[in-house]
Write a protein that holds these residues in place. Structure first.
Motif, PDB file in Angstrom:
ATOM      1  N   GLN A  82      17.914  26.972  37.329  1.00  0.00           N
ATOM      2  CA  GLN A  82      16.887  26.019  36.906  1.00  0.00           C
ATOM      3  C   GLN A  82      17.220  24.583  37.325  1.00  0.00           C
ATOM      4  OE1 GLN A  82      18.210  28.310  34.439  1.00  0.00           O
ATOM      5  NE2 GLN A  82      16.559  29.662  35.101  1.00  0.00           N
TER       6      GLN A  82
ATOM      7  N   GLU B  67      25.365  23.433  38.004  1.00  0.00           N
ATOM      8  CA  GLU B  67      24.230  23.798  38.847  1.00  0.00           C
ATOM      9  C   GLU B  67      23.798  25.204  38.453  1.00  0.00           C
ATOM     10  OE1 GLU B  67      21.261  23.152  41.150  1.00  0.00           O
ATOM     11  OE2 GLU B  67      22.827  21.640  41.156  1.00  0.00           O
ATOM     12  N   THR B  68      22.537  25.354  38.048  1.00  0.00           N
ATOM     13  CA  THR B  68      22.028  26.664  37.630  1.00  0.00           C
ATOM     14  C   THR B  68      20.772  26.989  38.429  1.00  0.00           C
ATOM     15  OG1 THR B  68      20.501  25.839  35.938  1.00  0.00           O
ATOM     16  CG2 THR B  68      22.809  26.160  35.257  1.00  0.00           C
TER      17      THR B  68
ATOM     18  N   GLN C  30      22.071  21.289  34.860  1.00  0.00           N
ATOM     19  CA  GLN C  30      21.944  21.511  33.428  1.00  0.00           C
ATOM     20  C   GLN C  30      23.254  21.110  32.753  1.00  0.00           C
ATOM     21  OE1 GLN C  30      20.455  25.434  32.876  1.00  0.00           O
ATOM     22  NE2 GLN C  30      20.961  25.521  30.731  1.00  0.00           N
TER      23      GLN C  30
ATOM     24  N   GLY D  49      24.748  27.063  27.705  1.00  0.00           N
ATOM     25  CA  GLY D  49      23.779  26.226  28.406  1.00  0.00           C
ATOM     26  C   GLY D  49      22.502  25.996  27.616  1.00  0.00           C
ATOM     27  N   ASN D  50      22.442  26.506  26.374  1.00  0.00           N
ATOM     28  CA  ASN D  50      21.267  26.271  25.541  1.00  0.00           C
ATOM     29  C   ASN D  50      21.199  24.804  25.133  1.00  0.00           C
ATOM     30  OD1 ASN D  50      19.896  28.946  24.795  1.00  0.00           O
ATOM     31  ND2 ASN D  50      22.054  29.429  24.443  1.00  0.00           N
ATOM     32  N   HIS D  51      19.975  24.305  24.916  1.00  0.00           N
ATOM     33  CA  HIS D  51      19.814  22.967  24.364  1.00  0.00           C
ATOM     34  C   HIS D  51      20.496  22.951  22.997  1.00  0.00           C
ATOM     35  CE1 HIS D  51      17.968  19.479  22.480  1.00  0.00           C
ATOM     36  NE2 HIS D  51      17.622  19.072  23.680  1.00  0.00           N
TER      37      HIS D  51
ATOM     38  N   LEU E  84      22.454  32.416  28.392  1.00  0.00           N
ATOM     39  CA  LEU E  84      22.965  31.091  28.751  1.00  0.00           C
ATOM     40  C   LEU E  84      24.367  30.842  28.194  1.00  0.00           C
ATOM     41  CD1 LEU E  84      19.753  28.897  28.354  1.00  0.00           C
ATOM     42  CD2 LEU E  84      20.756  29.822  30.448  1.00  0.00           C
TER      43      LEU E  84
ATOM     44  N   HIS F 298      28.236  19.101  33.593  1.00  0.00           N
ATOM     45  CA  HIS F 298      27.005  19.320  34.356  1.00  0.00           C
ATOM     46  C   HIS F 298      27.252  20.546  35.225  1.00  0.00           C
ATOM     47  CE1 HIS F 298      24.857  15.570  33.425  1.00  0.00           C
ATOM     48  NE2 HIS F 298      26.071  15.094  33.235  1.00  0.00           N
TER      49      HIS F 298
END
Length: 162
Positions: A102, A99-100, A105, A121-123, A75, A97
């Motif tokens: 998932q 588009e992935t 994201q 892209g990790n939390h 990510l 933001h």
């Protein structure tokens, strides 16, 4: 009454990291109401609250596997600056933001070079041990609508159509 699946529990909480810094807290605000058994909380916290009663206080550490997961190196991506067309001033810490696979994201800029931008892209709390202090304030039965929707509704409903 105890906290079991399909009960609405209201809790006061403080979340700290390993360094003792407060990351999130309900202190000074309304307590958090959630629907037990519907993944409204990180799994480790939801499991710890199962069977608790009003007035119970708990301190717990939730490992990443039961929190926001471990950091996924896939990510983290280096992208050409041209993908950020129209944005002149890109700085570390900015969020976008994206588009992935998932779905939509939030990604954070973690490095800026002349020709490339590195995003993560990790939390933000992925890979972090979560230190919770929690007090159970209230427990009630969920309404039919809350059970159908899988989350708690406030006095005005939930504000979205199903």
């Amino acid at each position: 009454m105890t906290i079991t699946t399909n009960k609405v529990a209201t809790i006061h909480y403080t979340l700290k990291n390993e360094q003792g810094e407060t990351l999130d807290s309900s202190e000074g605000q309304e307590p958090l109401a959630y629907l037990q058994g519907h993944q409204n909380l990180v799994p480790g916290l939801e499991q710890a609250l199962e069977g608790k009663s009003v007035g119970d206080k708990l301190s717990l550490v939730v490992a990443p596997e039961q929190g926001y997961g471990d950091k996924d190196p896939e990510l983290i991506q280096e992208l050409p600056r041209s993908m950020f067309g129209g944005i002149d001033n890109i700085e570390v810490g900015m969020e976008f933001h994206a588009e992935t696979a998932q779905g939509m994201q939030i990604v954070e800029v973690i490095d800026v070079e002349e020709d490339t931008i590195t995003i993560d892209g990790n939390h933000p709390l992925a890979g972090v041990d979560l230190h919770f202090e929690v007090e159970v304030m209230e427990i009630r039965d969920a309404t039919e609508e809350e059970l159908q929707h899988g989350h708690v509704h406030g006095a005005e409903g939930c504000g979205h159509d199903h």
